[in-house]
Design an enzyme around this catalytic site. Sequence first.
Site, PDB file in Angstrom:
ATOM      1  N   THR A  59       0.837  -1.202   0.000  1.00 39.64           N
ATOM      2  CA  THR A  59       0.000   0.000   0.000  1.00 39.64           C
ATOM      3  C   THR A  59       0.872   1.252   0.000  1.00 39.64           C
ATOM      4  O   THR A  59       0.676   2.181  -0.797  1.00 39.64           O
ATOM      5  CB  THR A  59      -0.943  -0.022   1.225  1.00 39.64           C
ATOM      6  OG1 THR A  59      -1.646  -1.263   1.224  1.00 39.64           O
ATOM      7  CG2 THR A  59      -1.931   1.120   1.170  1.00 39.64           C
ATOM      8  N   LYS A  86       8.695  10.973  20.603  1.00 44.98           N
ATOM      9  CA  LYS A  86       8.903  11.925  21.715  1.00 44.98           C
ATOM     10  C   LYS A  86       7.570  12.295  22.355  1.00 44.98           C
ATOM     11  O   LYS A  86       7.494  13.242  23.124  1.00 44.98           O
ATOM     12  CB  LYS A  86       9.579  13.201  21.190  1.00 44.98           C
ATOM     13  CG  LYS A  86      10.927  12.972  20.541  1.00 44.98           C
ATOM     14  CD  LYS A  86      11.505  14.316  20.092  1.00 44.98           C
ATOM     15  CE  LYS A  86      12.755  14.150  19.262  1.00 44.98           C
ATOM     16  NZ  LYS A  86      13.157  15.431  18.651  1.00 44.98           N
ATOM     17  N   ARG A 108      -2.494   5.437   7.338  1.00 46.40           N
ATOM     18  CA  ARG A 108      -2.820   4.103   7.877  1.00 46.40           C
ATOM     19  C   ARG A 108      -2.620   4.149   9.385  1.00 46.40           C
ATOM     20  O   ARG A 108      -1.601   4.650   9.868  1.00 46.40           O
ATOM     21  CB  ARG A 108      -1.917   3.031   7.260  1.00 46.40           C
ATOM     22  CG  ARG A 108      -2.057   1.701   7.978  1.00 46.40           C
ATOM     23  CD  ARG A 108      -1.337   0.584   7.265  1.00 46.40           C
ATOM     24  NE  ARG A 108      -2.046   0.168   6.064  1.00 46.40           N
ATOM     25  CZ  ARG A 108      -1.739  -0.944   5.386  1.00 46.40           C
ATOM     26  NH1 ARG A 108      -0.762  -1.715   5.780  1.00 46.40           N
ATOM     27  NH2 ARG A 108      -2.422  -1.265   4.306  1.00 46.40           N
TER      28      ARG A 108
HETATM   29  C1  NCD Z   1      -3.882  -5.837   4.054  1.00 45.97           C
HETATM   30  C2  NCD Z   1      -3.971  -4.832   5.167  1.00 45.97           C
HETATM   31  O1  NCD Z   1      -2.993  -4.212   5.556  1.00 45.97           O
HETATM   32  O2  NCD Z   1      -5.077  -4.693   5.653  1.00 45.97           O
HETATM   33  N1  NCD Z   1      -2.737  -5.734   3.283  1.00 45.97           N
HETATM   34  C3  NCD Z   1      -2.653  -4.813   2.295  1.00 45.97           C
HETATM   35  O3  NCD Z   1      -2.879  -3.641   2.474  1.00 45.97           O
HETATM   36  N2  NCD Z   1      -2.324  -5.262   1.083  1.00 45.97           N
HETATM   37  C4  NCD Z   1      -4.159  -7.222   4.501  1.00 45.97           C
HETATM   38  C5  NCD Z   1      -3.270  -7.843   5.527  1.00 45.97           C
HETATM   39  O4  NCD Z   1      -2.459  -7.191   6.176  1.00 45.97           O
HETATM   40  O5  NCD Z   1      -3.396  -9.057   5.700  1.00 45.97           O
END
Ligand code: NCD
Length: 307
Positions: A59, A86, A108
Site C-alpha cells: 500500500t 517523543k 494508515r
Molecule cells: C492488508 C492490510 O494491511 O489490511 N494488506 C494490504 O494492504 N495489502 C491485509 C493484511 O495485512 O493481511
Amino acid sequence: MQNTLTIPHLVDIKSLSRDQIISLIHMANNYLTHDGYQQLTLLDGKSVATVFYENSTRTRISFQLAARQLGAQVIDFSQLGSSVQKGESLTDTIATLIAMGIDRLVVRHSDEGTVATLANTFGNKAHFVNAGDGASAHPTQALLDMLTIWQHKSHFEPLRVAIVGDILYSRVARSQINALHCLGVSNIRVIAPSVLLPQEIETWPVTICDNLSDGLTDADVIICLRMQKERMPLDLFPDVNSYHQSFGVKASDLANAKPDAIVMHPGPMNRGIEIDNTVADSKQSVILQQVRNGVAMRMAILAAIAM
Ligand code: NCD
C-alpha cells in the site's frame, strides 16, 4: 485524459456510488500502459504524504509510485524516527505536516475511525485517503481488487465471489464486501470458522459457509485472506495445522470452483497457512496483477481528490 470525478476524501467505500466506483475502475485501467503506468502532470507542484502508523509494503510503496506518476512530490512519514517517539499526538503531527504545505495525506492507523476523524478535523485544509484503519476499512485495496475482477470478468452482477479466511479482523473483507454489494454482486460467500466471523455478520449481504467445498462451489472469484494475528488475542489464534487443513486453499479445492475462477490475495501471504504455493503460483492466481493494479488505482484515487 480529462479527470471528471472529484471527491474530497476517501475514507470508506460506503461514501462512493456505483458510478463513482466504475469511473475509478475505468480511470485506473487507462493509467496502465503495456509495461508500466502513464506519466502525468495532474499533481505538479502538489505534495502527497504517506503517513503510516502500521506496517506496509504494497500500500505504501504503491501510493508513493502513484503520486510520482501524477507529478507530485512525495513525503514518507513513519512514526519510527519521528517526533511521535517523543510523545507527539497524531493530531499535532498531522497539523505539522499541513503547516508545511502538504495537502494530500494517505494515512494508515491501527485505530478504527482515525481517518474519518482527521477528515472531520482538517477537512478544509487537506485531503485524506484511508490506507487502512484497524479492522474497519481499506477502501483503496477493495477498489484495486474490483479493477482486477473487472479486467477478468467484465460484469459484476452474475459473479459468485468467495472470501476465505479471517473475516473478523479483516478491513479488506469489509471494504470488498461493501464494494461488491455496491456493484450488484448478490452471491458473496464468506468461508471461515465461526471464531473468525464478526457478530454482526448476520446483517452483511453475504452467505456464511463453514467449509471450503460448499463455499467454493462454482465460484468465479476466490479471495484468500491472512489471519491478522496482530489484532487477535493470543488464545483466539487457531491451531495453524488444523486451520490449514480446513480453510487453507489447496490445489484440490480449486476443482470445486469454476475452471476459469481467479484466485486473489491482498498480501502479505502466509504460504502454507491460508494459501498453498500450488494455488498462489498457479495460472489462476492474479495476485501480482492486483499489486500492479494497486499503483494505477491509487493514481486514479489521488487524481480524483481535489480541493
Ligand atoms: C492488508 C492490510 O494491511 O489490511 N494488506 C494490504 O494492504 N495489502 C491485509 C493484511 O495485512 O493481511
